[in-house]
Motif scaffolding. Structure first.
Motif, PDB file in Angstrom:
ATOM      1  N   GLN A  21     -11.638  -1.843   1.545  1.00 14.38           N
ATOM      2  CA  GLN A  21     -12.514  -3.015   1.563  1.00 14.38           C
ATOM      3  C   GLN A  21     -13.167  -3.234   0.202  1.00 14.38           C
ATOM      4  O   GLN A  21     -13.291  -4.368  -0.272  1.00 14.38           O
ATOM      5  CB  GLN A  21     -13.586  -2.840   2.633  1.00 14.38           C
ATOM      6  CG  GLN A  21     -14.479  -4.066   2.828  1.00 14.38           C
ATOM      7  CD  GLN A  21     -13.744  -5.242   3.429  1.00 14.38           C
ATOM      8  OE1 GLN A  21     -13.224  -5.141   4.525  1.00 14.38           O
ATOM      9  NE2 GLN A  21     -13.696  -6.359   2.712  1.00 14.38           N
ATOM     10  N   SER A  73     -10.262   7.691   8.613  1.00 15.94           N
ATOM     11  CA  SER A  73      -9.867   6.277   8.623  1.00 15.94           C
ATOM     12  C   SER A  73     -11.019   5.377   8.206  1.00 15.94           C
ATOM     13  O   SER A  73     -10.807   4.321   7.594  1.00 15.94           O
ATOM     14  CB  SER A  73      -9.345   5.872  10.011  1.00 15.94           C
ATOM     15  OG  SER A  73     -10.405   5.676  10.937  1.00 15.94           O
ATOM     16  N   ALA A 120      -5.247  -0.261   6.260  1.00 18.62           N
ATOM     17  CA  ALA A 120      -6.433   0.547   6.561  1.00 18.62           C
ATOM     18  C   ALA A 120      -7.087   0.087   7.860  1.00 18.62           C
ATOM     19  O   ALA A 120      -7.558   0.913   8.658  1.00 18.62           O
ATOM     20  CB  ALA A 120      -7.434   0.466   5.410  1.00 18.62           C
ATOM     21  N   GLU A 121      -7.122  -1.217   8.091  1.00 16.86           N
ATOM     22  CA  GLU A 121      -7.684  -1.736   9.337  1.00 16.86           C
ATOM     23  C   GLU A 121      -6.838  -1.308  10.535  1.00 16.86           C
ATOM     24  O   GLU A 121      -7.384  -0.951  11.591  1.00 16.86           O
ATOM     25  CB  GLU A 121      -7.785  -3.254   9.271  1.00 16.86           C
ATOM     26  CG  GLU A 121      -8.871  -3.759   8.334  1.00 16.86           C
ATOM     27  CD  GLU A 121      -8.861  -5.262   8.160  1.00 16.86           C
ATOM     28  OE1 GLU A 121      -9.916  -5.828   7.806  1.00 16.86           O
ATOM     29  OE2 GLU A 121      -7.784  -5.883   8.363  1.00 16.86           O
ATOM     30  N   LEU A 180      -5.813  -3.273   2.565  1.00 12.82           N
ATOM     31  CA  LEU A 180      -6.838  -3.485   3.581  1.00 12.82           C
ATOM     32  C   LEU A 180      -6.236  -3.650   4.970  1.00 12.82           C
ATOM     33  O   LEU A 180      -6.767  -3.107   5.955  1.00 12.82           O
ATOM     34  CB  LEU A 180      -7.685  -4.714   3.216  1.00 12.82           C
ATOM     35  CG  LEU A 180      -8.870  -5.021   4.124  1.00 12.82           C
ATOM     36  CD1 LEU A 180      -9.786  -3.807   4.258  1.00 12.82           C
ATOM     37  CD2 LEU A 180      -9.649  -6.219   3.586  1.00 12.82           C
ATOM     38  N   SER A 181      -5.125  -4.366   5.076  1.00 12.44           N
ATOM     39  CA  SER A 181      -4.497  -4.556   6.393  1.00 12.44           C
ATOM     40  C   SER A 181      -4.067  -3.222   6.995  1.00 12.44           C
ATOM     41  O   SER A 181      -4.303  -2.947   8.179  1.00 12.44           O
ATOM     42  CB  SER A 181      -3.293  -5.496   6.276  1.00 12.44           C
ATOM     43  OG  SER A 181      -3.679  -6.781   5.871  1.00 12.44           O
ATOM     44  N   ARG A 200      -4.757  -9.211   1.357  1.00 18.07           N
ATOM     45  CA  ARG A 200      -5.245  -8.044   2.086  1.00 18.07           C
ATOM     46  C   ARG A 200      -4.195  -6.935   2.112  1.00 18.07           C
ATOM     47  O   ARG A 200      -4.534  -5.747   1.990  1.00 18.07           O
ATOM     48  CB  ARG A 200      -5.648  -8.448   3.504  1.00 18.07           C
ATOM     49  CG  ARG A 200      -6.812  -9.424   3.553  1.00 18.07           C
ATOM     50  CD  ARG A 200      -7.027  -9.973   4.950  1.00 18.07           C
ATOM     51  NE  ARG A 200      -7.652  -8.995   5.815  1.00 18.07           N
ATOM     52  CZ  ARG A 200      -8.967  -8.812   5.912  1.00 18.07           C
ATOM     53  NH1 ARG A 200      -9.793  -9.543   5.182  1.00 18.07           N
ATOM     54  NH2 ARG A 200      -9.459  -7.907   6.726  1.00 18.07           N
ATOM     55  N   GLU A 231      -4.890   1.385  10.745  1.00 12.47           N
ATOM     56  CA  GLU A 231      -5.057   2.813  10.962  1.00 12.47           C
ATOM     57  C   GLU A 231      -6.422   3.111  11.578  1.00 12.47           C
ATOM     58  O   GLU A 231      -6.551   3.993  12.443  1.00 12.47           O
ATOM     59  CB  GLU A 231      -4.897   3.567   9.649  1.00 12.47           C
ATOM     60  CG  GLU A 231      -5.156   5.068   9.740  1.00 12.47           C
ATOM     61  CD  GLU A 231      -4.273   5.768  10.761  1.00 12.47           C
ATOM     62  OE1 GLU A 231      -4.678   6.853  11.236  1.00 12.47           O
ATOM     63  OE2 GLU A 231      -3.183   5.253  11.103  1.00 12.47           O
ATOM     64  N   HIS A 232      -7.429   2.385  11.153  1.00 19.32           N
ATOM     65  CA  HIS A 232      -8.768   2.572  11.724  1.00 19.32           C
ATOM     66  C   HIS A 232      -8.765   2.245  13.220  1.00 19.32           C
ATOM     67  O   HIS A 232      -9.333   2.994  14.026  1.00 19.32           O
ATOM     68  CB  HIS A 232      -9.767   1.681  10.998  1.00 19.32           C
ATOM     69  CG  HIS A 232     -11.138   1.706  11.587  1.00 19.32           C
ATOM     70  ND1 HIS A 232     -11.963   2.797  11.515  1.00 19.32           N
ATOM     71  CD2 HIS A 232     -11.826   0.769  12.285  1.00 19.32           C
ATOM     72  CE1 HIS A 232     -13.103   2.544  12.125  1.00 19.32           C
ATOM     73  NE2 HIS A 232     -13.047   1.318  12.608  1.00 19.32           N
ATOM     74  N   LEU A 254     -10.867   2.917   5.042  1.00 21.72           N
ATOM     75  CA  LEU A 254     -11.171   1.498   5.222  1.00 21.72           C
ATOM     76  C   LEU A 254     -12.240   1.045   4.240  1.00 21.72           C
ATOM     77  O   LEU A 254     -12.149  -0.052   3.666  1.00 21.72           O
ATOM     78  CB  LEU A 254     -11.626   1.251   6.661  1.00 21.72           C
ATOM     79  CG  LEU A 254     -11.966  -0.193   7.030  1.00 21.72           C
ATOM     80  CD1 LEU A 254     -10.779  -1.117   6.786  1.00 21.72           C
ATOM     81  CD2 LEU A 254     -12.419  -0.277   8.487  1.00 21.72           C
ATOM     82  N   ASP A 255     -13.245   1.872   4.016  1.00 19.45           N
ATOM     83  CA  ASP A 255     -14.294   1.540   3.048  1.00 19.45           C
ATOM     84  C   ASP A 255     -13.706   1.379   1.644  1.00 19.45           C
ATOM     85  O   ASP A 255     -14.081   0.460   0.903  1.00 19.45           O
ATOM     86  CB  ASP A 255     -15.374   2.621   3.036  1.00 19.45           C
ATOM     87  CG  ASP A 255     -16.248   2.589   4.288  1.00 19.45           C
ATOM     88  OD1 ASP A 255     -16.215   1.559   5.003  1.00 19.45           O
ATOM     89  OD2 ASP A 255     -16.942   3.587   4.551  1.00 19.45           O
TER      90      ASP A 255
END
Length: 222
Positions: free
Chosen positions: A65, A57, A158-159, A155-156, A150, A161-162, A61-62
């Motif tokens: 981003q 995750s 990924a955030e 990005l949303s 996002r 899931e992170h 996310l990287d």
């Protein structure tokens, strides 16, 4: 009961490495063998899987981003209708607070005007109320557009899931720390894993995890 002494770290608490080393060598006060199979290995496997998912995750996310930053290198800007404005370093609530304060300062000037021109002051207050509401709507629109940007870059998601993976890893880590050590071999296995696994080796244990770990080495009742 064991007489193993664990050196204290700063603040009087045992250091993590010393605690793990001491616990790995300490004899258990309970029975040497448990009647039921130990769940420790399952807890270790569950944490290993949770940690792998968390690391994945972080990588996702990287990537998301980086895609967002490439597509939208500049912060967005929300004007204040009384002059100036705010960029996206501020949250929506912070922007609205600043806007409300700016309009309130203008309303206070109407008190003096009302003494010589009450009708004009009243009209100005109505205008200020309408323009403040319009300005607040601009903030909402700007952040809605930002959310869509996002979302479009992933990005949303990924955030989200992170965050989910982080919570799952923390839960698995706590379950591992709290898992009872029923034999000396269990104690050694747990200590070796905690001393070598990345999240514990690099980041140590939280206060809650450390307390659960200590309780896990107490005698198993029944």
């Amino acid at each position: 009961m064991s007489n193993v002494t664990v050196p204290a770290a700063a603040g009087g608490l045992p250091s993590r490495r010393a605690a793990l080393a001491g616990l790995a060598l300490a004899p258990l006060a309970g029975p040497a063998l448990a009647a039921d199979p130990s769940p420790l290995l399952a807890c270790i496997d569950a944490h290993r899987s949770a940690w792998a998912a968390f690391e994945a995750s972080v990588e996702a996310l990287d990537v998301a981003q980086a895609a967002y930053d490439a597509a939208h290198p500049d912060p967005f800007f929300v004007p204040c209708l009384l002059g100036g404005g705010y960029d996206s370093q501020l949250s929506a609530d912070e922007m609205k607070k600043n806007i409300a304060e700016a309009f309130e300062r203008q309303r206070r000037t109407c008190a003096a005007l009302a003494r010589i021109a009450p009708d004009e002051a009243g009209s100005l207050l109505v205008i200020l109320d309408a323009k403040e509401a319009e300005n607040m709507a601009l903030v909402d629109m700007a952040f809605a557009e930002e959310k869509q940007r996002r979302d479009d870059c992933g990005l949303s998601a990924a955030e989200h899931e992170h965050g989910r993976a982080n919570q799952a890893e923390e839960a698995a880590a706590f379950a591992l720390c709290a898992c009872p050590c029923r034999t000396i071999e269990d104690a050694r296995t747990k200590a070796e894993y905690l001393a070598s696994a990345s999240p514990f080796k690099d980041g140590g244990l939280s206060e809650r995890q450390a307390a659960a770990l200590i309780r896990a080495f107490l005698p198993v009742e029944g």
